[in-house]
Design an enzyme around this catalytic site. Structure first.
Site, PDB file in Angstrom:
ATOM      1  CD  GLU A  79      10.320  -6.981 -12.827  1.00  0.00           C
ATOM      2  OE1 GLU A  79      11.022  -6.565 -11.894  1.00  0.00           O
ATOM      3  OE2 GLU A  79      10.537  -8.049 -13.442  1.00  0.00           O
ATOM      4  N   GLY A  80       6.751  -1.914 -12.855  1.00  0.00           N
ATOM      5  CA  GLY A  80       6.590  -0.512 -12.474  1.00  0.00           C
ATOM      6  C   GLY A  80       6.754   0.380 -13.685  1.00  0.00           C
ATOM      7  CD  GLU A 111       3.730   6.858 -17.038  1.00  0.00           C
ATOM      8  OE1 GLU A 111       3.904   5.626 -16.880  1.00  0.00           O
ATOM      9  OE2 GLU A 111       3.875   7.410 -18.144  1.00  0.00           O
TER      10      GLU A 111
HETATM   11  N1  CAA Z   1      10.381  -1.795   0.239  1.00  0.00           N
HETATM   12  C1  CAA Z   1       9.763  -2.186   1.398  1.00  0.00           C
HETATM   13  N2  CAA Z   1       8.570  -1.689   1.799  1.00  0.00           N
HETATM   14  C2  CAA Z   1       7.984  -0.769   0.993  1.00  0.00           C
HETATM   15  C3  CAA Z   1       8.555  -0.339  -0.219  1.00  0.00           C
HETATM   16  C4  CAA Z   1       9.812  -0.881  -0.578  1.00  0.00           C
HETATM   17  N3  CAA Z   1      10.415  -0.518  -1.703  1.00  0.00           N
HETATM   18  N4  CAA Z   1       7.734   0.563  -0.783  1.00  0.00           N
HETATM   19  C5  CAA Z   1       6.687   0.699   0.021  1.00  0.00           C
HETATM   20  N5  CAA Z   1       6.849  -0.102   1.098  1.00  0.00           N
HETATM   21  C6  CAA Z   1       5.944  -0.219   2.248  1.00  0.00           C
HETATM   22  C7  CAA Z   1       5.733   1.153   2.890  1.00  0.00           C
HETATM   23  O1  CAA Z   1       6.759   1.426   3.817  1.00  0.00           O
HETATM   24  C8  CAA Z   1       4.388   0.987   3.539  1.00  0.00           C
HETATM   25  O2  CAA Z   1       4.554   0.291   4.753  1.00  0.00           O
HETATM   26  P1  CAA Z   1       3.745   0.703   6.091  1.00  0.00           P
HETATM   27  O3  CAA Z   1       2.310   0.376   5.808  1.00  0.00           O
HETATM   28  O4  CAA Z   1       4.341  -0.143   7.148  1.00  0.00           O
HETATM   29  O5  CAA Z   1       3.970   2.175   6.265  1.00  0.00           O
HETATM   30  C9  CAA Z   1       3.656   0.058   2.571  1.00  0.00           C
HETATM   31  O6  CAA Z   1       4.650  -0.633   1.805  1.00  0.00           O
HETATM   32  C10 CAA Z   1       2.724   0.800   1.628  1.00  0.00           C
HETATM   33  O7  CAA Z   1       3.505   1.762   0.952  1.00  0.00           O
HETATM   34  P2  CAA Z   1       2.819   2.927   0.100  1.00  0.00           P
HETATM   35  O8  CAA Z   1       1.816   3.635   0.951  1.00  0.00           O
HETATM   36  O9  CAA Z   1       3.908   3.724  -0.522  1.00  0.00           O
HETATM   37  O10 CAA Z   1       2.014   2.071  -0.984  1.00  0.00           O
HETATM   38  P3  CAA Z   1       1.090   2.533  -2.184  1.00  0.00           P
HETATM   39  O11 CAA Z   1      -0.116   1.708  -2.182  1.00  0.00           O
HETATM   40  O12 CAA Z   1       0.951   4.025  -2.198  1.00  0.00           O
HETATM   41  O13 CAA Z   1       1.928   2.053  -3.481  1.00  0.00           O
HETATM   42  C11 CAA Z   1       3.574   2.155  -5.226  1.00  0.00           C
HETATM   43  C12 CAA Z   1       3.201   2.481  -3.759  1.00  0.00           C
HETATM   44  C13 CAA Z   1       5.028   2.569  -5.343  1.00  0.00           C
HETATM   45  C14 CAA Z   1       2.737   2.927  -6.234  1.00  0.00           C
HETATM   46  C15 CAA Z   1       3.420   0.637  -5.462  1.00  0.00           C
HETATM   47  O14 CAA Z   1       2.068   0.241  -5.457  1.00  0.00           O
HETATM   48  C16 CAA Z   1       4.069   0.183  -6.751  1.00  0.00           C
HETATM   49  O15 CAA Z   1       5.285  -0.003  -6.821  1.00  0.00           O
HETATM   50  N6  CAA Z   1       3.255  -0.032  -7.824  1.00  0.00           N
HETATM   51  C17 CAA Z   1       3.770  -0.640  -9.040  1.00  0.00           C
HETATM   52  C18 CAA Z   1       3.577  -2.126  -9.003  1.00  0.00           C
HETATM   53  C19 CAA Z   1       4.512  -2.855  -9.933  1.00  0.00           C
HETATM   54  O16 CAA Z   1       5.661  -2.495 -10.101  1.00  0.00           O
HETATM   55  N7  CAA Z   1       3.998  -3.925 -10.513  1.00  0.00           N
HETATM   56  C20 CAA Z   1       4.819  -4.768 -11.343  1.00  0.00           C
HETATM   57  C21 CAA Z   1       4.249  -6.150 -11.350  1.00  0.00           C
HETATM   58  S1  CAA Z   1       5.442  -7.406 -11.565  1.00  0.00           S
HETATM   59  C22 CAA Z   1       5.775  -7.545 -13.210  1.00  0.00           C
HETATM   60  O17 CAA Z   1       5.547  -6.652 -13.962  1.00  0.00           O
HETATM   61  C23 CAA Z   1       6.444  -8.821 -13.602  1.00  0.00           C
HETATM   62  C24 CAA Z   1       6.672  -9.024 -15.075  1.00  0.00           C
HETATM   63  O18 CAA Z   1       5.779  -9.125 -15.858  1.00  0.00           O
HETATM   64  C25 CAA Z   1       8.026  -9.182 -15.555  1.00  0.00           C
END
Ligand code: CAA
Length: 426
Positions: free
Chosen positions: A409-410, A413
């Site tokens: 879930e992130g 980093e």
């Molecule tokens: N809420 C709503 N919208 C959001 C948001 C949020 N928290 N964060 C970003 N956005 C939107 C932005 O506003 C942007 O919108 P516009 O195009 O309209 O401007 C869009 O999303 C893209 O945002 P970014 O340019 O910031 O996106 P990015 O590609 O640079 O990525 C990141 C940002 C924070 C690195 C993201 O990719 C991320 O959180 N990565 C980690 C992924 C993750 O947590 N994976 C976990 C998988 S689930 C899991 O692990 C389940 C399990 O096993 C238990």
């Protein structure tokens, strides 16, 4: 009430704390106090309902979950009967309103319940967390009325189990770089690609899966779909083998020419990345609470052991080296709890006022709590010495289980990137 703790614009100025104020486990920080120029006094009391949920989850965890946790870990057994037990108690849809099949409680209650279940068994905690945070919550926010009736209700009641498909073999942190595609074909979408590390995957009745529906649009070309178990071309693979959380099965999912009707699209076309990100804003509170539960289990056992075990003629707890470890751990546990309660409280405010965001607060809670859990389980194992390293005690399980909370879930980093991005916005 009237605890007497006052924060003045705490990001800019030092805390002002009345001398008699002591933060106790379970108290809730009023985030309003962290934001206002002239803040009201913070209230740390849990409501009666929140205390009731915590007690109910703790009783269930101590009675039903804890006695099985070691066996579940050793055998990697999926805790079917515990998932059913949680469903009976309303723990599979804690913060889903009752008209949609949930328990109708708030997100503070949810975080308290996850902490209690995870204190007994981190695997059972994350099974519950995925169904609540990563499946019920986005369906509550983004699904159509028809989808809520067909999917949210049974999921929140625990009659069905869900999973969340964002991560892929070549894109974990860089989530918008997904390769799984969904191509429109008449009234259907045809999905091709794969997702991996899907917690609950081998047992889930459905997946909420994120697909690229327009390569030219980057993250704005992502769309979310419900894919029911048994859909042709949707093939869950055998479970993964991992360092910890052995009983929380995860797997890779293949999609090959997998056809779903448009009525199973969740949210608008192109809105999927926002669905995923806002879902994770909530999910990260659940993982932070899971980390807190794991750390608390290790800490409580280490404190008890330090009072029993003698070295050089006295209990370990008389040694200042051990006392310093205990002091640091007690402080870190409390600090994590305050961050988690603040994020959960803010998520509750966000359900009433759509302008409230908790992205940064959730990331802070997850980052601090997960790294705290790594430190606390490490030091607790150290207090146990050789016995901590032994399979005969729970400590090595807590140590292994804590580690994943810094990854899923992130990662830590990514949490720092999210926090810095928000802090730099001012
Ligand atoms: N809420 C709503 N919208 C959001 C948001 C949020 N928290 N964060 C970003 N956005 C939107 C932005 O506003 C942007 O919108 P516009 O195009 O309209 O401007 C869009 O999303 C893209 O945002 P970014 O340019 O910031 O996106 P990015 O590609 O640079 O990525 C990141 C940002 C924070 C690195 C993201 O990719 C991320 O959180 N990565 C980690 C992924 C993750 O947590 N994976 C976990 C998988 S689930 C899991 O692990 C389940 C399990 O096993 C238990």
């Amino acid at each position: 009430m009237g605890v007497g703790v006052l924060l003045r614009n705490c990001y800019a100025k030092p805390l002002k704390v009345f001398p008699n104020a002591r933060i106790q486990p379970g108290w809730v920080v009023d985030p309003g106090a962290l934001r206002c120029q002239s803040p009201p006094p913070m209230e740390f009391e849990l409501t009666e309902e929140q205390q009731m949920v915590r007690k109910m989850a703790r009783d269930f965890a101590e009675r039903e979950v804890a006695p099985k946790a070691r066996e579940l870990d050793e055998e990697g057994r999926w805790p079917e009967e515990l998932v059913e037990g949680m469903a009976e108690l309303g723990l599979m849809g804690v913060a889903v309103p009752d008209e949609h099949g949930g328990a109708g409680m708030d997100n503070v209650s949810y975080a308290l319940a996850i902490e209690e279940i995870s204190r007994a068994c981190a695997s059972t905690g994350v099974i519950m967390s995925v169904n609540n945070s990563l499946v019920c919550d986005p369906l509550l926010k983004f699904a159509s009325d028809e989808q809520k009736k067909e999917w949210l209700e049974p999921l929140a009641q625990g009659q069905k189990l869900g999973c969340f498909g964002l991560t892929e073999p070549s894109s974990g942190s860089d989530a918008s770089n997904m390769q799984t595609v969904a191509v429109r074909d008449g009234d259907d979408w045809v999905i091709d690609g794969s997702k991996n590390w899907i917690t609950n995957g081998p047992h889930a009745d459905m997946i909420l899966v994120f697909c690229n529906t327009n390569r030219d649009l980057g993250s704005r070309g992502t769309t979310a779909f419900i894919v029911p178990k048994g859909t042709e071309g949707f093939n869950p693979q055998p479970r993964d083998h991992k360092l910890g959380i052995h009983a929380a099965h995860s797997c890779t999912m293949f999609f090959e020419n997998c056809r779903v009707p448009d009525r199973l699209r969740v949210g608008d076309e192109g809105m999927g990345f926002k669905v995923a990100m806002s879902t994770l804003d909530g999910g990260r509170i659940g993982i932070a609470a899971q980390a807190l539960g794991i750390a608390r289990a290790a800490f409580e056992k280490a404190v008890a052991y330090s009072q029993e075990r003698k070295a050089f003629g006295e209990p370990l707890s008389k040694k200042q080296a051990i006392q310093f470890k205990i002091a640091d751990m007690a402080m870190e546990l409390d600090a994590a709890r305050v961050l988690i309660m603040r994020a959960a409280w803010l998520k509750d405010q966000a359900t009433k006022d759509k302008s409230v965001r908790h992205t940064q607060e959730s990331a802070m809670a997850k980052l601090f709590a997960s790294e705290m859990a790594t430190r606390v389980t490490h030091q607790s194992l150290q207090i146990f010495g050789g016995y901590g390293y032994s399979k005969e005690y729970d400590m090595e399980r807590h140590y292994r289980d804590a580690r994943i909370t810094e990854i899923y879930e992130g990662t830590s980093e990514i949490m720092r990137i999210v926090i810095a991005a928000n802090a730099l916005k001012g």
